[in-house]
Motif scaffolding. Structure first.
Motif, PDB file in Angstrom:
ATOM      1  N   VAL A  96      44.066  41.053  33.870  1.00 51.32           N
ATOM      2  CA  VAL A  96      42.138  41.390  34.281  1.00 51.32           C
ATOM      3  C   VAL A  96      42.510  41.220  35.548  1.00 51.32           C
ATOM      4  O   VAL A  96      42.073  42.441  36.774  1.00 51.32           O
ATOM      5  N   PRO A  97      43.182  40.409  36.490  1.00 51.73           N
ATOM      6  CA  PRO A  97      43.059  40.773  38.152  1.00 51.73           C
ATOM      7  C   PRO A  97      44.109  42.113  38.353  1.00 51.73           C
ATOM      8  O   PRO A  97      43.400  42.976  38.793  1.00 51.73           O
ATOM      9  N   ALA A  98      45.280  42.129  37.614  1.00 54.12           N
ATOM     10  CA  ALA A  98      46.031  43.552  38.127  1.00 54.12           C
ATOM     11  C   ALA A  98      44.750  44.000  37.386  1.00 54.12           C
ATOM     12  O   ALA A  98      44.561  45.574  38.437  1.00 54.12           O
ATOM     13  N   VAL A 267      39.987  37.397  52.747  1.00 55.46           N
ATOM     14  CA  VAL A 267      39.386  35.868  51.738  1.00 55.46           C
ATOM     15  C   VAL A 267      38.888  36.055  50.227  1.00 55.46           C
ATOM     16  O   VAL A 267      39.315  35.449  48.748  1.00 55.46           O
ATOM     17  N   HIS A 268      37.836  36.503  49.959  1.00 51.68           N
ATOM     18  CA  HIS A 268      37.226  36.463  48.654  1.00 51.68           C
ATOM     19  C   HIS A 268      37.059  37.847  48.057  1.00 51.68           C
ATOM     20  O   HIS A 268      37.811  37.109  46.517  1.00 51.68           O
ATOM     21  N   GLU A 269      38.186  38.392  48.165  1.00 51.83           N
ATOM     22  CA  GLU A 269      39.085  39.006  47.491  1.00 51.83           C
ATOM     23  C   GLU A 269      40.303  38.533  46.381  1.00 51.83           C
ATOM     24  O   GLU A 269      39.710  38.399  45.331  1.00 51.83           O
ATOM     25  N   GLN A 270      40.836  38.072  46.995  1.00 53.15           N
ATOM     26  CA  GLN A 270      41.525  36.980  46.045  1.00 53.15           C
ATOM     27  C   GLN A 270      41.321  35.802  45.241  1.00 53.15           C
ATOM     28  O   GLN A 270      40.817  35.521  44.350  1.00 53.15           O
ATOM     29  N   ILE A 271      40.221  35.459  45.861  1.00 50.85           N
ATOM     30  CA  ILE A 271      39.251  34.412  45.291  1.00 50.85           C
ATOM     31  C   ILE A 271      38.401  34.506  44.077  1.00 50.85           C
ATOM     32  O   ILE A 271      38.474  34.537  42.649  1.00 50.85           O
ATOM     33  N   ALA A 272      38.064  36.268  44.406  1.00 48.84           N
ATOM     34  CA  ALA A 272      36.852  36.706  43.225  1.00 48.84           C
ATOM     35  C   ALA A 272      37.926  37.115  41.938  1.00 48.84           C
ATOM     36  O   ALA A 272      37.702  37.213  40.925  1.00 48.84           O
ATOM     37  N   ALA A 273      38.854  38.120  42.872  1.00 48.70           N
ATOM     38  CA  ALA A 273      40.217  38.656  41.359  1.00 48.70           C
ATOM     39  C   ALA A 273      40.671  37.537  40.568  1.00 48.70           C
ATOM     40  O   ALA A 273      40.858  36.947  39.023  1.00 48.70           O
ATOM     41  N   HIS A 274      41.378  36.518  41.152  1.00 47.53           N
ATOM     42  CA  HIS A 274      42.339  35.693  40.424  1.00 47.53           C
ATOM     43  C   HIS A 274      40.942  34.363  39.835  1.00 47.53           C
ATOM     44  O   HIS A 274      40.960  34.059  38.311  1.00 47.53           O
ATOM     45  N   ASP A 275      41.009  33.341  40.990  1.00 49.20           N
ATOM     46  CA  ASP A 275      40.543  32.717  40.538  1.00 49.20           C
ATOM     47  C   ASP A 275      39.038  32.138  40.347  1.00 49.20           C
ATOM     48  O   ASP A 275      38.693  31.771  38.971  1.00 49.20           O
ATOM     49  N   MET A 276      38.564  33.452  40.427  1.00 49.85           N
ATOM     50  CA  MET A 276      37.043  34.002  39.583  1.00 49.85           C
ATOM     51  C   MET A 276      37.053  34.821  37.910  1.00 49.85           C
ATOM     52  O   MET A 276      36.787  33.741  36.576  1.00 49.85           O
TER      53      MET A 276
END
Length: 331
Positions: A96-98, A267-276
């Motif tokens: 999903v993140p990719a 910053v949110h970009e990485q949090i949204a794609a991976h962590d969320m």
């Protein structure tokens, strides 16, 4: 917020009932085009936000209202599936993140930010801000509906993003409040929803797709994908908006909203794609395809809106509804 003027038979019937001028909602919904459809949806959805002046809050859960809203939602969902295809099945949660990154990379929407950075007049930028006020004066609220529907790492990631959107608890730093500074520089009305009558169906659709996903637990995957797409495509356009506004003489207060998003959304970009989204897909693999669907819908609806605005600008006409309204804003 005052009830808006109707744009077709269904929105007219709805507004007449909410305004106390009629007693019965329509039993079926045959919409008079996109304007009628998206105003109807927007009016229904606003009952779940701050409501309409003089309208009883109990309308939010009225069975007839919910039936009408559901009919409008089905029409909008049909349009969305025609634009981006239905949600995929059998998506590998680990991908999903990719996959989100691929969707964003493949997006070829219109270059509205480039136009605003280098070519837009004061009046055109003012129109852009008018359109965006419909969302930015309630920025983050549609996505916040997803918080109680999540658990674990995905929930924590969403809360982290939303806390920044709400200024970490500081009212002046709330993005909704920062946008008022931009509006103030353009001498626009800061009242929540002041320009609903001024904007067209495409602007309302940008807001409606968030509510469509955010207000339904069954679409919790789609609202996360929508937010991820927003965060992953925000930094560069906001840098362009800020620079375009500075080109027109905008001061630090006027550009603060855009400058804030350049840093925060990187910053949110990485949090949204991976962590969320990544964590959510792992926890609920059956909804991994919904996450991608939400991202595609976010980009498609925004592209539809931006195309309309950019076409109007390049043709030398107003992107707002009604030449008298547009002339008043430009004056």
């Amino acid at each position: 917020m005052h009830l808006p003027a109707a744009r077709g038979r269904v929105s007219a019937a709805l507004i007449d009932v909410l305004g106390g001028r009629a007693a019965k909602l329509p039993a079926f919904a045959r919409f008079d085009g996109d304007e009628d459809l998206h105003l109807t949806l927007f009016v229904c959805y606003e009952l779940a936000y701050r409501g309409w002046d003089g309208v009883d809050d109990r309308w939010e859960w009225d069975p007839g209202m919910l039936r009408l809203r559901a009919a409008a939602e089905q029409r909008f969902l049909h349009d969305l599936c025609e634009w981006v295809g239905p949600p995929e099945t059998g998506v590998d949660p680990a991908s999903v993140p990719a996959r989100l990154a691929e969707i964003v990379e493949a997006d070829d929407g219109p270059a509205l930010s480039k136009y605003l950075r280098g070519r837009a007049t004061h009046e055109q930028f003012q129109e852009f801000v008018t359109h965006r006020s419909i969302y930015h004066l309630r920025e983050a609220d549609p996505h916040t509906f997803a918080i109680p529907r999540l658990g674990g790492r995905a929930k924590a990631a969403l809360v982290e993003i939303q806390a920044d959107e709400y200024g970490g608890g500081s009212e002046p730093r709330m993005h909704q409040e920062l946008f008022k500074q931009t509006m103030r520089w353009f001498d626009l009305d800061l009242t929540y929803g002041a320009y609903v009558d001024t904007v067209g169906a495409r602007t309302l659709a940008v807001n409606n797709v968030m509510s469509l996903f955010g207000l339904h637990r069954a679409r919790r995957g789609a609202i996360l994908g929508h937010l991820a797409a927003y965060e992953m495509t925000s930094s560069l356009p906001n840098r362009a908006y800020g620079n375009g506004l500075r080109r027109l003489g905008g001061d630090a207060d006027a550009t603060a909203f855009y400058d804030e998003h350049v840093e925060a959304d990187a910053v949110h970009e990485q949090i949204a794609a991976h962590d969320m989204c990544g964590s959510f897909a792992t926890a609920e693999p059956a909804l991994a395809g919904d996450v991608l669907f939400g991202a595609r819908c976010a980009l498609a609806v925004d592209a539809w809106w931006a195309t309309g605005v950019l076409d109007a600008f390049e043709q030398g006409r107003s992107s707002l509804r009604g030449s008298t309204i547009a002339a008043g804003l430009a004056g």
